[in-house]
Design a protein around this motif. Structure first.
Motif, PDB file in Angstrom:
ATOM      1  N   ALA A   1     -17.128   5.083  36.774  1.00  0.00           N
ATOM      2  CA  ALA A   1     -16.683   3.888  35.997  1.00  0.00           C
ATOM      3  C   ALA A   1     -15.347   3.279  36.825  1.00  0.00           C
ATOM      4  O   ALA A   1     -15.483   2.212  37.392  1.00  0.00           O
ATOM      5  CB  ALA A   1     -15.873   4.022  34.568  1.00  0.00           C
TER       6      ALA A   1
ATOM      7  N   VAL B   1     -13.497   2.055  32.592  1.00  0.00           N
ATOM      8  CA  VAL B   1     -12.630   3.101  32.835  1.00  0.00           C
ATOM      9  C   VAL B   1     -11.995   3.366  31.489  1.00  0.00           C
ATOM     10  O   VAL B   1     -11.802   4.560  31.238  1.00  0.00           O
ATOM     11  CB  VAL B   1     -11.803   2.726  33.986  1.00  0.00           C
ATOM     12  CG1 VAL B   1     -10.375   3.615  33.958  1.00  0.00           C
ATOM     13  CG2 VAL B   1     -12.277   2.552  35.405  1.00  0.00           C
ATOM     14  N   ALA B   2     -11.549   2.367  30.839  1.00  0.00           N
ATOM     15  CA  ALA B   2     -10.728   2.693  29.615  1.00  0.00           C
ATOM     16  C   ALA B   2     -11.564   3.453  28.649  1.00  0.00           C
ATOM     17  O   ALA B   2     -11.123   4.472  27.868  1.00  0.00           O
ATOM     18  CB  ALA B   2     -10.139   1.377  28.960  1.00  0.00           C
TER      19      ALA B   2
ATOM     20  N   ARG C   1     -17.307   1.946  39.887  1.00  0.00           N
ATOM     21  CA  ARG C   1     -17.803   0.495  39.701  1.00  0.00           C
ATOM     22  C   ARG C   1     -16.683  -0.597  39.358  1.00  0.00           C
ATOM     23  O   ARG C   1     -17.098  -1.620  40.101  1.00  0.00           O
ATOM     24  CB  ARG C   1     -18.667   0.909  38.338  1.00  0.00           C
ATOM     25  CG  ARG C   1     -20.056   0.957  38.408  1.00  0.00           C
ATOM     26  CD  ARG C   1     -20.665   0.775  37.009  1.00  0.00           C
ATOM     27  NE  ARG C   1     -20.235   0.986  35.826  1.00  0.00           N
ATOM     28  CZ  ARG C   1     -20.012   2.324  35.284  1.00  0.00           C
ATOM     29  NH1 ARG C   1     -20.546   3.197  35.869  1.00  0.00           N
ATOM     30  NH2 ARG C   1     -19.342   2.383  34.015  1.00  0.00           N
ATOM     31  N   GLU C   2     -15.725  -0.214  38.777  1.00  0.00           N
ATOM     32  CA  GLU C   2     -14.649  -1.157  38.549  1.00  0.00           C
ATOM     33  C   GLU C   2     -13.675  -1.476  39.533  1.00  0.00           C
ATOM     34  O   GLU C   2     -13.122  -2.538  39.575  1.00  0.00           O
ATOM     35  CB  GLU C   2     -14.235  -0.932  36.984  1.00  0.00           C
ATOM     36  CG  GLU C   2     -15.214  -1.102  36.097  1.00  0.00           C
ATOM     37  CD  GLU C   2     -14.534  -0.978  34.539  1.00  0.00           C
ATOM     38  OE1 GLU C   2     -15.103  -1.579  33.762  1.00  0.00           O
ATOM     39  OE2 GLU C   2     -13.503  -0.274  34.518  1.00  0.00           O
ATOM     40  N   HIS C   3     -13.522  -0.302  40.208  1.00  0.00           N
ATOM     41  CA  HIS C   3     -12.053  -0.420  41.148  1.00  0.00           C
ATOM     42  C   HIS C   3     -11.023  -0.935  40.485  1.00  0.00           C
ATOM     43  O   HIS C   3     -10.224  -1.671  41.102  1.00  0.00           O
ATOM     44  CB  HIS C   3     -12.510  -1.236  42.555  1.00  0.00           C
ATOM     45  CG  HIS C   3     -13.570  -0.583  43.040  1.00  0.00           C
ATOM     46  ND1 HIS C   3     -13.701   0.731  43.841  1.00  0.00           N
ATOM     47  CD2 HIS C   3     -15.067  -0.866  43.190  1.00  0.00           C
ATOM     48  CE1 HIS C   3     -14.839   0.908  44.438  1.00  0.00           C
ATOM     49  NE2 HIS C   3     -15.510  -0.123  43.914  1.00  0.00           N
ATOM     50  N   ALA C   4     -10.834  -0.582  39.140  1.00  0.00           N
ATOM     51  CA  ALA C   4      -9.520  -1.074  38.657  1.00  0.00           C
ATOM     52  C   ALA C   4      -9.784  -0.260  37.218  1.00  0.00           C
ATOM     53  O   ALA C   4     -10.596   0.397  36.844  1.00  0.00           O
ATOM     54  CB  ALA C   4      -9.749  -2.609  38.227  1.00  0.00           C
ATOM     55  N   ASN C   5      -8.600  -0.580  36.308  1.00  0.00           N
ATOM     56  CA  ASN C   5      -8.392  -0.062  35.071  1.00  0.00           C
ATOM     57  C   ASN C   5      -9.267  -0.893  34.038  1.00  0.00           C
ATOM     58  O   ASN C   5      -8.638  -1.461  33.343  1.00  0.00           O
ATOM     59  CB  ASN C   5      -6.885   0.201  34.795  1.00  0.00           C
ATOM     60  CG  ASN C   5      -6.913   1.090  33.600  1.00  0.00           C
ATOM     61  OD1 ASN C   5      -7.811   1.697  33.095  1.00  0.00           O
ATOM     62  ND2 ASN C   5      -5.599   1.441  32.897  1.00  0.00           N
ATOM     63  N   GLY C   6     -10.434  -1.019  34.222  1.00  0.00           N
ATOM     64  CA  GLY C   6     -11.158  -1.820  33.715  1.00  0.00           C
ATOM     65  C   GLY C   6     -11.847  -1.396  32.275  1.00  0.00           C
ATOM     66  O   GLY C   6     -11.307  -0.444  31.832  1.00  0.00           O
ATOM     67  N   PRO C   7     -12.558  -2.313  31.578  1.00  0.00           N
ATOM     68  CA  PRO C   7     -13.081  -1.760  30.383  1.00  0.00           C
ATOM     69  C   PRO C   7     -13.860  -0.407  30.359  1.00  0.00           C
ATOM     70  O   PRO C   7     -13.798   0.444  29.324  1.00  0.00           O
ATOM     71  CB  PRO C   7     -14.014  -2.829  29.669  1.00  0.00           C
ATOM     72  CG  PRO C   7     -14.085  -3.924  30.943  1.00  0.00           C
ATOM     73  CD  PRO C   7     -13.146  -3.486  31.796  1.00  0.00           C
TER      74      PRO C   7
END
Length: 146
Positions: free
Chosen positions: A86, A97-98, A89-95
């Protein structure tokens, strides 16, 4: 801040956070389960005199719990793989990852609850004259040495 640094900063931050999460989760999986379990049994045998039927009952409980613990630890490792994917894929604290973090936390909670159920099942094997010593052993095993 240069454009190169601005573009690299999120990746660096995510890599750092992933590393911290991996260290925390990996340490939690390996150290507490093994160290506290071993320490608990060492202290139990040192501080509580057990008879043969109690030893046999504890061995059965330990064998049953080992299967459950191994399954939950495998699930935690799979949760880490999903978290890493995750993050990648997201390279951020996105949905995603959460959601992966939440799933990992649920699994950690399940492992902690299973461990406590195991400890209380062990306590159920103790006679009334042994429970106070058993309780001291459990507290000692869970309390870091100063």
């Amino acid at each position: 801040m240069t454009s190169v640094v601005r573009r690299a900063a999120p990746t660096i931050v995510l890599a750092f956070l992933a590393a911290i999460a991996g260290v925390f989760i990996g340490g939690w999986i390996r150290a507490p389960g093994a160290a506290h379990g071993t320490e608990l049994h060492t202290l139990l045998h040192r501080d509580v005199v057990l008879d043969a039927p109690q030893e046999a009952a504890l061995d059965r409980l330990e064998a049953e719990f080992a299967v459950r613990r191994a399954a939950l630890e495998a699930e935690l490792r799979a949760d880490n793989v999903r978290l890493a994917a995750a993050i990648e894929r997201e390279h951020a604290n996105g949905p995603a990852v959460a959601a992966a973090v939440d799933r990992s936390h649920r699994t950690m909670g399940a492992l902690q609850k299973a461990t406590l159920a195991h400890v209380f099942a062990m306590r159920g094997v103790m006679r009334a004259d042994q429970t106070a010593a058993f309780d001291r052993v459990v507290v000692q095993a869970l309390t870091p040495a100063h």
